[in-house]
Design an enzyme around this catalytic site. Structure first.
Site, short mmCIF file in Angstrom:
data_model
loop_
_atom_site.label_atom_id
_atom_site.label_comp_id
_atom_site.label_asym_id
_atom_site.label_seq_id
_atom_site.Cartn_x
_atom_site.Cartn_y
_atom_site.Cartn_z
N GLY A 47 0.87 -1.17 0.00
CA GLY A 47 0.00 0.00 0.00
C GLY A 47 0.90 1.22 0.00
O GLY A 47 1.88 1.24 -0.73
N GLU A 48 0.64 2.17 0.84
CA GLU A 48 1.46 3.36 0.92
C GLU A 48 2.00 3.46 2.35
O GLU A 48 1.24 3.68 3.28
CB GLU A 48 0.60 4.57 0.55
CG GLU A 48 1.38 5.66 -0.20
CD GLU A 48 2.42 6.33 0.68
OE1 GLU A 48 3.60 6.30 0.32
OE2 GLU A 48 2.04 6.85 1.74
N SER A 49 3.31 3.28 2.50
CA SER A 49 3.89 3.15 3.85
C SER A 49 3.65 4.38 4.74
O SER A 49 3.39 4.23 5.93
CB SER A 49 5.39 2.83 3.76
OG SER A 49 6.09 3.85 3.09
N CYS A 79 6.01 -5.29 0.15
CA CYS A 79 6.14 -3.95 -0.41
C CYS A 79 6.15 -2.90 0.71
O CYS A 79 7.13 -2.79 1.44
CB CYS A 79 5.06 -3.70 -1.46
SG CYS A 79 5.44 -2.31 -2.53
N ARG A 106 12.93 3.10 -0.47
CA ARG A 106 11.58 3.18 -1.04
C ARG A 106 11.63 3.46 -2.54
O ARG A 106 12.58 4.05 -3.04
CB ARG A 106 10.79 4.30 -0.37
CG ARG A 106 10.60 4.10 1.12
CD ARG A 106 9.89 5.27 1.76
NE ARG A 106 8.54 5.37 1.22
CZ ARG A 106 7.85 6.50 1.13
NH1 ARG A 106 8.38 7.63 1.50
NH2 ARG A 106 6.63 6.50 0.63
N ILE A 134 5.28 -2.95 -7.89
CA ILE A 134 4.53 -1.70 -8.04
C ILE A 134 5.15 -0.67 -7.08
O ILE A 134 5.03 -0.82 -5.86
CB ILE A 134 3.03 -1.89 -7.72
CG1 ILE A 134 2.43 -2.99 -8.60
CG2 ILE A 134 2.27 -0.57 -7.89
CD1 ILE A 134 1.05 -3.45 -8.17
N HIS A 170 4.52 -8.09 -4.82
CA HIS A 170 3.17 -8.39 -4.33
C HIS A 170 2.79 -9.84 -4.67
O HIS A 170 2.18 -10.08 -5.71
CB HIS A 170 2.15 -7.44 -4.99
CG HIS A 170 2.22 -6.05 -4.49
ND1 HIS A 170 1.44 -5.59 -3.45
CD2 HIS A 170 2.99 -5.00 -4.88
CE1 HIS A 170 1.73 -4.31 -3.24
NE2 HIS A 170 2.66 -3.93 -4.08
N GLU A 172 0.51 -11.59 -3.48
CA GLU A 172 -0.95 -11.77 -3.40
C GLU A 172 -1.66 -11.40 -4.70
O GLU A 172 -2.84 -11.69 -4.87
CB GLU A 172 -1.50 -10.95 -2.22
CG GLU A 172 -1.64 -9.47 -2.45
CD GLU A 172 -0.35 -8.64 -2.41
OE1 GLU A 172 -0.44 -7.41 -2.55
OE2 GLU A 172 0.75 -9.22 -2.23
#
Length: 193
Positions: A47-49, A79, A106, A134, A170, A172
């Site tokens: 997601g977005e850390s 990620c 990052r 991504i 990712h 998943e």
């Protein structure tokens, strides 16, 4: 049957749930601190850390997550989740959870438009695994007890240290659940001890 939680604050939560269930384990979306007591292992999703960290702070998850780790239960960061786990993040003074002895950079493979897939050779898996990258981070440096599981273009993209598993990609987002299965096996072993 082990119960594996997915931190449900932000990110690819439902995809992880699907992958956990495909491996024959029970999946729980963790949105409240109390739920940590009822699970055997936890996935910190992509997601977005920065957003995730803000939500971890807002909902009081920081210390409970550290206690969860201190109890010996396995944690798997994908990620952004890997960034949360890392002891050091390039360009940042303080880590987030700071649990896994790795230094992470990052967005090291470029922006969203630079997303790609690559065949990875992963230690412990018999055939190549398709990694979906991504805005992915990568591991710049590993500590002494860290085992490198995979590299891409000379960059470390998967590693393990004791009860901690982390990857840049990712797993998943594919129908290949072998990498999630690696984590479920870690959880099974931890529960058996």
């Amino acid at each position: 049957m082990v119960t594996v939680g997915v931190l449900g604050l932000q990110g690819a939560v439902s995809e992880h749930v699907r992958s956990i269930e495909a491996c024959g384990a029970k999946a729980v979306v963790v949105k409240k601190v109390e739920q940590l007591e009822d699970i055997d292992g936890l996935i910190l999703p992509g997601g977005e850390s920065t957003t995730m960290r803000r939500l971890i702070d807002r909902y009081g998850f920081m210390e409970p997550l550290k206690s969860f780790a201190a109890s010996g239960k396995p944690l798997f960061g994908t990620c952004a989740g890997l960034i949360l786990l890392a002891k050091e993040v390039v360009g940042y003074e303080n880590p987030h959870l700071g649990l896994m002895d790795v230094t992470v950079e990052r967005n090291s493979f470029g922006r969203q438009v630079d997303s790609f897939e690559a065949d990875l050779t992963i230690k412990g898996l018999d055939k190549p695994f398709v990694g979906v990258f991504i805005r992915a981070p990568h591991v710049v440096k590993v500590g002494e007890g860290v085992e490198v599981l995979a590299e891409h273009d000379g960059r470390i993209v998967a590693a393990r240290e004791g009860q901690f598993l982390g990857c840049s990609f990712h797993p998943e987002l594919t129908d290949d659940h072998r990498f999630t299965e690696l984590f479920i096996n870690m959880v099974n072993i931890a529960v058996a001890v």
